[in-house]
Design a protein around this motif. Structure first.
Motif, PDB file in Angstrom:
ATOM      1  N   PRO A 213      11.569  12.712 -37.968  1.00 31.65           N
ATOM      2  CA  PRO A 213      12.093  12.686 -39.343  1.00 31.65           C
ATOM      3  C   PRO A 213      12.543  14.052 -39.847  1.00 31.65           C
ATOM      4  O   PRO A 213      13.550  14.158 -40.559  1.00 31.65           O
ATOM      5  N   THR A 214      11.816  15.099 -39.490  1.00 33.25           N
ATOM      6  CA  THR A 214      12.176  16.438 -39.959  1.00 33.25           C
ATOM      7  C   THR A 214      13.507  16.872 -39.364  1.00 33.25           C
ATOM      8  O   THR A 214      14.394  17.380 -40.071  1.00 33.25           O
ATOM      9  N   TYR A 215      13.660  16.677 -38.059  1.00 37.57           N
ATOM     10  CA  TYR A 215      14.933  16.997 -37.412  1.00 37.57           C
ATOM     11  C   TYR A 215      16.055  16.118 -37.957  1.00 37.57           C
ATOM     12  O   TYR A 215      17.182  16.586 -38.167  1.00 37.57           O
ATOM     13  N   ALA A 216      15.755  14.850 -38.178  1.00 42.41           N
ATOM     14  CA  ALA A 216      16.783  13.928 -38.659  1.00 42.41           C
ATOM     15  C   ALA A 216      17.325  14.379 -40.012  1.00 42.41           C
ATOM     16  O   ALA A 216      18.541  14.395 -40.236  1.00 42.41           O
ATOM     17  N   ASP A 217      16.435  14.756 -40.915  1.00 41.23           N
ATOM     18  CA  ASP A 217      16.881  15.230 -42.227  1.00 41.23           C
ATOM     19  C   ASP A 217      17.740  16.485 -42.097  1.00 41.23           C
ATOM     20  O   ASP A 217      18.777  16.615 -42.761  1.00 41.23           O
ATOM     21  N   ALA A 218      17.319  17.406 -41.244  1.00 36.58           N
ATOM     22  CA  ALA A 218      18.054  18.663 -41.085  1.00 36.58           C
ATOM     23  C   ALA A 218      19.420  18.430 -40.452  1.00 36.58           C
ATOM     24  O   ALA A 218      20.434  19.008 -40.875  1.00 36.58           O
ATOM     25  N   ILE A 219      19.470  17.575 -39.435  1.00 33.32           N
ATOM     26  CA  ILE A 219      20.735  17.301 -38.747  1.00 33.32           C
ATOM     27  C   ILE A 219      21.716  16.586 -39.666  1.00 33.32           C
ATOM     28  O   ILE A 219      22.893  16.968 -39.778  1.00 33.32           O
TER      29      ILE A 219
END
Length: 246
Positions: A213-219
């Motif tokens: 989720p953290t990577y998804a939000d950033a990407i």
């Protein structure tokens, strides 16, 4: 008497286009009617055209576009939801100058990759650097590059082109390395250069593909925040058209 020495000097100076024009004009009897300024103007015009064509050919070789597509060949009659007005605005290229992104979503066979390559071709014609990459192959190449010392060089290349085309995004879930690679690429490009992403999945499903989720939000923040969108639908065009048409 001056023809051959002049040609030799033009070629020696790297003025190949001008040399060809000089040779053709010298062999054309009607060229004798031209004034000296007209001769010079024709020679300069041919040299400019020669250099422009050579630069365009080099940009297209570097881009490695998957399809030989151009905006002039786009079929707006197909029932796939392509907004002609929006696409023509994208062809103009102002969004690239503004360093915006473009997301093209739709089912397989509706021409997502073809349209992306058409925009890439136009960007090359507009004297912009372009690079096409299929996402599954790109992540595999980056995985190999970690072990042979090419990783930083490839990332720098992906980050520096004015238009990066990431085709077939979302075909399979990302592993930890792929998530990291994608974020690094988009972080380098965000607000500096433009990216086209094509996907069979709607944006709402991208979180699941990215996984973390953290990577998804950033990407997604770096990719979708300033993105134009083309949402296509309809049946596969491959059933009724040759692979070169879209």
């Amino acid at each position: 008497m001056l023809q051959h020495p002049t040609l030799d000097r033009l070629n020696a100076m790297g003025l190949a286009g001008m040399a060809r024009a000089f040779d053709e004009l010298a062999a054309n009897a009607e060229a004798e009617r031209l004034t000296h300024p007209e001769w010079l103007a024709l020679l300069l015009d041919r040299e400019w055209s020669f250099r422009h064509d050579r630069k365009l050919a080099a940009r297209l070789r570097f881009a490695k576009l998957r399809h030989q597509a151009t905006p002039e060949d786009v079929d707006y009659r197909s029932h796939r939801g392509l907004d002609r007005g929006l696409f023509l605005k994208l062809v103009a290229g102002d969004w690239i100058a503004a360093r915006d992104n473009l997301v093209i979503c739709g089912p397989t066979g509706v021409g997502k990759s073809w349209l992306a390559c058409a925009l890439g071709h136009k960007a090359c014609r507009d004297d912009r650097s372009v690079l096409y990459q299929r996402v599954p192959k790109l992540f595999a190449s980056l995985a190999l590059a970690r072990g042979d010392g090419r990783y930083a060089r490839i990332l720098a290349k992906l980050g520096s082109v004015q238009l990066l085309i990431l085709d077939d995004w979302g075909l399979e879930p990302l592993d930890a390395h792929a998530r990291h690679d994608l974020l690094e690429i988009l972080e380098e490009r965000y607000g500096r250069r433009s990216t086209i992403v094509t996907s069979q999945l709607p944006i709402a499903a991208w979180h699941e593909v990215i996984g973390d989720p953290t990577y998804a939000d950033a990407i997604l923040d770096r990719l979708v925040h300033n993105a134009h969108r083309l949402d296509l639908d309809g049946d596969s065009m491959r059933r009724v058209k040759s692979p070169s048409e879209a």
